[in-house]
Design a protein around this motif. Structure first.
Motif, mmCIF file in Angstrom:
data_model
loop_
_atom_site.group_PDB
_atom_site.id
_atom_site.type_symbol
_atom_site.label_atom_id
_atom_site.label_comp_id
_atom_site.label_asym_id
_atom_site.label_seq_id
_atom_site.Cartn_x
_atom_site.Cartn_y
_atom_site.Cartn_z
ATOM 1 N N ASP A 110 0.907 -1.171 -0.178
ATOM 2 C CA ASP A 110 -0.169 -0.178 -0.055
ATOM 3 C C ASP A 110 1.055 1.345 0.051
ATOM 4 N N ALA A 111 1.971 1.265 0.593
ATOM 5 C CA ALA A 111 2.824 2.473 0.783
ATOM 6 C C ALA A 111 3.309 3.136 -0.479
ATOM 7 N N PRO A 112 3.789 2.251 -1.756
ATOM 8 C CA PRO A 112 3.979 2.884 -2.722
ATOM 9 C C PRO A 112 2.873 3.374 -3.583
ATOM 10 N N GLU A 113 1.828 2.705 -3.408
ATOM 11 C CA GLU A 113 0.666 3.205 -4.206
ATOM 12 C C GLU A 113 0.015 4.470 -3.908
ATOM 13 N N ALA A 114 0.396 4.954 -2.744
ATOM 14 C CA ALA A 114 -0.571 6.074 -2.121
ATOM 15 C C ALA A 114 -0.505 7.434 -2.867
ATOM 16 N N PRO A 115 0.782 7.637 -3.333
ATOM 17 C CA PRO A 115 1.039 9.191 -4.474
ATOM 18 C C PRO A 115 -0.145 8.726 -5.406
ATOM 19 N N PRO A 116 0.200 7.768 -6.244
ATOM 20 C CA PRO A 116 -0.942 7.538 -7.424
ATOM 21 C C PRO A 116 -2.191 8.039 -7.020
ATOM 22 N N ALA A 117 -2.596 7.159 -5.984
ATOM 23 C CA ALA A 117 -3.990 7.177 -5.738
ATOM 24 C C ALA A 117 -4.481 8.647 -5.711
ATOM 25 N N ALA A 118 -3.663 9.481 -5.082
ATOM 26 C CA ALA A 118 -4.203 10.844 -4.480
ATOM 27 C C ALA A 118 -4.257 11.604 -5.944
ATOM 28 N N GLU A 119 -3.393 11.246 -6.930
ATOM 29 C CA GLU A 119 -3.528 11.859 -8.048
ATOM 30 C C GLU A 119 -4.729 11.600 -8.960
ATOM 31 N N GLU A 120 -5.357 10.338 -8.941
ATOM 32 C CA GLU A 120 -6.256 9.733 -9.797
ATOM 33 C C GLU A 120 -7.449 10.938 -9.690
ATOM 34 N N PRO A 121 -7.893 11.185 -8.568
ATOM 35 C CA PRO A 121 -9.373 12.009 -8.692
ATOM 36 C C PRO A 121 -9.071 13.263 -9.392
ATOM 37 N N ALA A 122 -7.986 13.755 -9.337
ATOM 38 C CA ALA A 122 -7.884 15.098 -9.964
ATOM 39 C C ALA A 122 -7.626 15.053 -11.446
ATOM 40 N N ALA A 123 -7.197 13.639 -11.917
ATOM 41 C CA ALA A 123 -6.814 13.565 -13.257
ATOM 42 C C ALA A 123 -8.235 13.218 -14.009
ATOM 43 N N LYS B 252 -17.508 6.204 -8.634
ATOM 44 C CA LYS B 252 -17.073 7.055 -7.511
ATOM 45 C C LYS B 252 -16.300 6.053 -6.352
ATOM 46 N N PHE B 253 -16.586 4.948 -6.328
ATOM 47 C CA PHE B 253 -15.920 4.009 -5.192
ATOM 48 C C PHE B 253 -14.658 3.707 -5.659
ATOM 49 N N ASP B 254 -13.808 3.977 -4.939
ATOM 50 C CA ASP B 254 -12.415 3.807 -5.020
ATOM 51 C C ASP B 254 -11.729 2.906 -3.975
ATOM 52 N N PRO B 255 -11.660 1.520 -4.167
ATOM 53 C CA PRO B 255 -11.170 0.596 -2.925
ATOM 54 C C PRO B 255 -9.964 0.987 -2.527
ATOM 55 N N SER B 256 -8.949 1.748 -3.433
ATOM 56 C CA SER B 256 -7.742 1.898 -2.705
ATOM 57 C C SER B 256 -7.747 3.025 -1.645
ATOM 58 N N LYS B 257 -8.804 3.638 -1.354
ATOM 59 C CA LYS B 257 -9.028 4.600 -0.369
ATOM 60 C C LYS B 257 -9.742 3.813 0.824
ATOM 61 N N LEU B 258 -9.830 2.721 1.092
ATOM 62 C CA LEU B 258 -10.493 2.115 2.059
ATOM 63 C C LEU B 258 -9.315 1.619 2.845
ATOM 64 N N PRO B 259 -9.577 1.735 4.353
ATOM 65 C CA PRO B 259 -8.524 1.484 5.548
ATOM 66 C C PRO B 259 -8.621 -0.135 5.131
ATOM 67 N N PRO B 260 -7.188 -0.816 5.851
ATOM 68 C CA PRO B 260 -6.942 -1.986 5.665
ATOM 69 C C PRO B 260 -8.091 -2.640 6.742
ATOM 70 N N PRO B 261 -8.562 -3.850 6.196
ATOM 71 C CA PRO B 261 -9.730 -4.427 7.256
ATOM 72 C C PRO B 261 -8.832 -5.195 8.467
ATOM 73 N N ASP B 262 -9.339 -4.903 9.463
ATOM 74 C CA ASP B 262 -8.969 -5.506 10.876
ATOM 75 C C ASP B 262 -10.122 -5.403 11.846
ATOM 76 N N PHE B 263 -9.811 -6.156 13.100
ATOM 77 C CA PHE B 263 -10.631 -6.321 14.098
ATOM 78 C C PHE B 263 -11.375 -5.085 14.490
ATOM 79 N N ARG B 264 -10.429 -4.020 14.966
ATOM 80 C CA ARG B 264 -10.920 -2.796 14.884
ATOM 81 C C ARG B 264 -11.785 -2.278 14.448
ATOM 82 N N MET B 265 -11.773 -2.292 12.865
ATOM 83 C CA MET B 265 -12.574 -1.740 12.100
ATOM 84 C C MET B 265 -14.051 -2.333 11.963
ATOM 85 N N LEU B 266 -13.901 -3.579 12.051
ATOM 86 C CA LEU B 266 -15.179 -4.325 12.138
ATOM 87 C C LEU B 266 -16.028 -4.007 13.286
ATOM 88 N N ILE B 267 -15.395 -3.964 14.505
ATOM 89 C CA ILE B 267 -16.168 -3.461 15.635
ATOM 90 C C ILE B 267 -16.682 -1.959 15.581
#
Length: 144
Positions: free
Chosen positions: A32-45, A54-69
Motif C-alpha cells: 500500500d505504501a508505494p501506491e499512495a501517491p498515485p491514488a491521490a493523483e487519480e481523482p484530480a486526473a 466514485k467508489f475507490d477501493p484503494s481509499k479504504l482502510p485495511p480490514p482489521d478487527f478494530r474496523m469491524l467493531i
C-alpha cells in the motif's frame, strides 16, 4: 505425556497462525505504501461522471478487527438515534435494529474471548458497555 504434546502442538499452530497474519499485514502495508501517491493523483486526473465510478477501493482502510467493531458499533449508534442518517440528516431510532447490532457485537465478544489483544478486548468491552447503556436508556424512553 501424549496430552502434553497435543497441547504443545496447539500452541505452536496458534503461534504460527499469528505470525502468518502479522507477515501478511506487513506485506499489505508494504504494497500500500508505494501506491499512495498515485491514488491521490487519480481523482484530480479523472472526475467520475456517475455514482458507480466514485467508489475507490484503494481509499479504504485495511480490514482489521478494530474496523469491524467500529463498523457494527456505528450502525448500532445510528439505530439508537445517536448519529444522523447520512442521506436525510435526521436521527432515526430503530430499537430492534440497534438490539440486533449490539447482539452481534456480543457474539463477537463471546467467540473471541482469550484471542484478542488487550487493546482490542478493551475497545469491544467499551463499545458494548456504551451501546447497552444507550439501548437501555432509549428503551426506557420508548416505554414512557
Amino acid at each position: 505425556m501424549n496430552g502434553d504434546s497435543e497441547a504443545e502442538k496447539k500452541i505452536i499452530v496458534d503461534s504460527d497462525w499469528k505470525e502468518q497474519v502479522e507477515q501478511e499485514k506487513e506485506k499489505l502495508r508494504a504494497e500500500d505504501a508505494p501506491e499512495a501517491p498515485p491514488a491521490a493523483e487519480e481523482p484530480a486526473a479523472a472526475a467520475p461522471s456517475d455514482n458507480s465510478a466514485k467508489f475507490d477501493p484503494s481509499k479504504l482502510p485495511p480490514p482489521d478487527f478494530r474496523m469491524l467493531i467500529s463498523m457494527l458499533a456505528t450502525q448500532a449508534f445510528a439505530a439508537l438515534g445517536q448519529i444522523p442518517h447520512p442521506e436525510t440528516g435526521q436521527a432515526m431510532v430503530e430499537l430492534p435494529l440497534a438490539k440486533h447490532m449490539i447482539d452481534l457485537l456480543g457474539v463477537i465478544d463471546e467467540k473471541t474471548k482469550g484471542n484478542l489483544s488487550p487493546d482490542e478486548a478493551e475497545m469491544l468491552e467499551h463499545a458494548l458497555h456504551d451501546l447497552r447503556m444507550g439501548y437501555f436508556a432509549m428503551s426506557q424512553q420508548a416505554q414512557k
